[in-house]
Scaffold this active site. Structure first.
Site, PDB file in Angstrom:
ATOM      1  CG  ASP A   1       3.561  -4.422  -0.348  1.00 48.80           C
ATOM      2  OD1 ASP A   1       4.159  -3.921   0.615  1.00 48.80           O
ATOM      3  OD2 ASP A   1       4.114  -4.640  -1.445  1.00 48.80           O
TER       4      ASP A   1
ATOM      5  CG  ASP B   1      15.806   0.166   3.935  1.00 46.39           C
ATOM      6  OD1 ASP B   1      16.425   1.228   3.730  1.00 46.39           O
ATOM      7  OD2 ASP B   1      15.039  -0.327   3.092  1.00 46.39           O
TER       8      ASP B   1
ATOM      9  CG  ASP C   1       2.894   6.711  10.953  1.00 44.87           C
ATOM     10  OD1 ASP C   1       2.518   6.667  12.131  1.00 44.87           O
ATOM     11  OD2 ASP C   1       4.053   7.015  10.624  1.00 44.87           O
TER      12      ASP C   1
ATOM     13  CG  ASP D   1       7.466  -2.380   4.044  1.00 42.51           C
ATOM     14  OD1 ASP D   1       7.686  -2.063   5.227  1.00 42.51           O
ATOM     15  OD2 ASP D   1       8.212  -2.042   3.102  1.00 42.51           O
TER      16      ASP D   1
END
Length: 655
Positions: free
Chosen positions: A304, A396, A243, A302
């Site tokens: 990281d 989530d 994004d 995600d």
């Protein structure tokens, strides 16, 4: 022979080579000499520590002055009228009143007009000495008759909430202890990758999604880790959901995806032109692709996060023979937990969250909040629960609650760990905590009707409403802020309403020890942890009010800044890699500098925290007049921590 090597002021090395002793006297002489050297070395190390502390204290005023000067030089954007500015106005007004009251109390103390509670023996009218004395007596009467009672009522309410929340924390820790004692954990029987009839095992089709947005520092390592998952290549599909609105970052990610595609990995790059719904909108858009219909499970990481190659082989087998299982959640492990004091304090909180909250709820309730990453979902469970919705920033938790209401079960794997980062700067951590605390309350407003009308059992509804949302998401930040940042300073100026010492000191310390229980190496940080958590209650309370009343910032997502740590054991390589990436992107940065004037990123000044620091220090000064020992020390240290946080002296230090 004794050789002493001193490489730095803080470290000393002793190498002792003692020949065999020929007599007892000679042996005693050698030992005495060695003992003297050891004492000298310890003294040298102590002096080095003292010198370091002295240098830090001497540099602190200069740092504060520089911080304030830089803050004035930065053009600030006009703040809109919001709950943040209203809260700051309230704290500022409270501070002004406390300063005026303190000045009044000091005048009364200087003149000896001290009337201790609870026996308020006021003098006769003929004994009144002037209008100042009369005003002070009127203040005492007004304070005792009209102010003390409401403060005491609010204090009692907060203490009751505090005890309820403490009992909940104690029960969770006992549940964790029971799990450790009985060695309770999800297990896989036999070899899950061998068919019962001896035929070749058919691996299910797995979709792996990596949502990201302007993740220049970590995109490469996350894609690399996912592409090295130990799973048949023809049964694995990877989506990089980018994004980013920075063209240079998009180009870098596309090149990384192309590199792995040439190596035979089935990996797809997706970029949305319209970034609506933040992460939820990104995931929803990706799940609408036709090829997703061929997949049975979806793993989410995600940007990281760096899963181990055997991640899928440790998680997917739990779905076999469990048709009601919708989610398998792994634990987070942190590459930079020892980077600074802020990361160490975050590590304590997150260890408690995974080791205690997630594990206990997973074992005894088969339900917990999905952490948004490092988990594997059964795609049927997602579809049955309505898929990803863009109505909140905690998508989530939203999907987890809806899946629970539809009867799906969850498993938490405490032994499966995925590397990731925690924020190293206070600014990044503060924004993250605001989202994590405003989102759940906003979600609670949306989910409450569905919870009440759902077909799950009454006790599951009670757990969701009373424990999961109200107690742990709403009551905790409310009483923390009101009790320790509002009522406690008030009781210093209104001594008729008091807080007992066990509320201020003993129970909070006990609760802090329970929080540190999953991370025993962090016990030296118990006091900083307690004080810092009280300081963070301002941000959490702010966020809770934002989510409760659906204010603007309750639907605000700021991407958490990453440092790009690659592994816990090799931070030097990460630093070299970061330097290399920085050199690679020099041209882009030079173009940006040429296009716009140079802007330095500096540490911020947080007005609410600074105002509360002055308020607590004022209350500490007032407590000296009544000689309240524990209250004084708590207010003093808590005010000092608020001051450090307000000046952004905790965490990563910027230019």
């Amino acid at each position: 022979m004794v050789v002493v090597a001193m490489e730095s002021p803080n470290y000393s090395v002793v190498e002792i080579d003692v020949p065999p002793a020929h007599s007892a006297d000679k042996g005693r002489g050698k030992n005495a000499k060695q003992f003297t050297w050891v004492l000298l070395l310890k003294a040298h190390r102590a002096v080095g520590c003292l010198a370091y502390l002295a240098a830090t204290l001497c540099a602190l005023p200069k740092t504060i002055k520089k911080r304030l000067t830089l803050q004035h030089q930065i053009p600030s954007k006009s703040d809109k009228l919001s709950k943040g500015s209203l809260l700051f106005k309230f704290i500022r007004g409270f501070l002004v009143l406390s300063l005026v009251t303190l000045a009044f109390e000091l005048v009364a103390h200087w003149n000896g007009w001290n009337f201790q509670k609870p026996n308020l023996h006021l003098p006769e009218s003929r004994e009144i000495r002037g209008w100042t004395h009369s005003a002070y007596l009127s203040w005492l009467l007004f304070r005792a008759n009209y102010i003390a009672y409401p403060i005491q009522v609010m204090s009692n309410i907060c203490v009751v909430l505090f005890l309820i929340q403490s009992a909940d924390r104690l029960i969770l820790c006992l549940g964790c202890f029971w799990i450790k004692l009985k060695n309770i954990k999800p297990r896989i029987e036999g070899d899950p990758f061998k068919a019962d009839d001896g035929s070749e095992y058919e691996y299910p089709m797995v979709l792996v999604q990596i949502p990201m947005c302007n993740e220049r520092e970590v995109y490469e390592q996350s894609i690399s880790a996912v592409c090295q998952l130990d799973w048949p290549k023809d049964r694995l599909l990877i989506q990089v959901l980018d994004d980013s609105d920075d063209d240079s970052i998009q180009t870098l990610i596309k090149a990384e995806v192309s590199k792995w595609k040439q190596r035979g990995i089935d990996i797809i790059y997706r970029h949305r032109l319209v970034r609506t719904g933040y992460k939820a909108g990104n995931l929803k858009s990706a799940m609408s692709c036709d090829y997703v219909k061929n997949c049975e499970f979806v793993a989410i990481f995600d940007a990281d996060f760096q899963p181990n190659p055997d991640f899928l082989k440790q998680t997917i087998p739990h779905f076999q023979g469990n048709p009601d299982l919708g989610l398998v959640q792994a634990r987070w492990s942190f590459v930079n937990k020892d980077e600074n004091l802020l990361t160490r304090l975050q590590y304590i909180n997150l260890c408690y969250h995974f080791e205690v909250e997630q594990q206990v709820n997973g074992v005894f309730l088969n339900f917990f909040g999905f952490n948004g990453t490092a988990g594997v979902w059964r795609i049927k469970a997602l579809e049955d629960s309505g898929g990803w919705l863009e109505r909140t920033t905690v998508e989530d938790m939203d999907i987890a609650v809806r899946a629970h209401l539809n009867g799906w079960k969850f498993i938490f794997l405490n032994d499966v760990k995925v590397l990731c980062e925690v924020p190293e700067s206070y600014e990044a951590y503060r924004k993250q905590q605001h989202r994590w605390h405003s989102g759940p309350i906003h979600l609670f407003r949306l989910c409450l009707p569905s919870i009440i009308t759902s077909k799950i059992s009454v006790w599951k509804k009670a757990n969701l409403i009373l424990l999961f949302f109200l107690l742990r998401k709403l009551i905790l930040p409310f009483y923390s802020f009101v009790l320790f940042c509002v009522i406690l300073p008030l009781t210093m100026f209104v001594p008729e309403a008091e807080l007992p010492a066990w509320v201020i000191c003993y129970v909070p310390i006990l609760m802090s020890f329970l929080n540190i229980f999953p991370a025993p190496k962090s016990f030296p940080f118990v006091v900083p942890y307690l004080l810092f958590e009280n300081t963070m209650s301002v941000t959490k309370f702010n966020a809770t009010i934002s989510g409760l009343f659906k204010l603007g910032s309750s639907y605000e997502w700021v991407v958490t800044k990453k440092a790009g740590r690659s592994s816990e054991s090799n931070l030097l390589d990460a630093a070299e890699k970061e330097t290399k990436n920085q050199m690679t992107n020099n041209k882009v940065k030079e173009q940006e500098k040429a296009a716009s004037p140079t802007a330095r990123k500096v540490n911020k000044i947080y007005k609410k925290e600074l105002a509360l620091a002055l308020l607590l220090l004022t209350a500490a000064l007032r407590s000296l007049l009544t000689a309240q020992g524990i209250h004084f020390y708590f207010l003093l240290f808590q005010g000092a921590v608020f001051l450090l946080v307000g000046l952004d002296l905790v965490g990563e230090q910027l230019s």
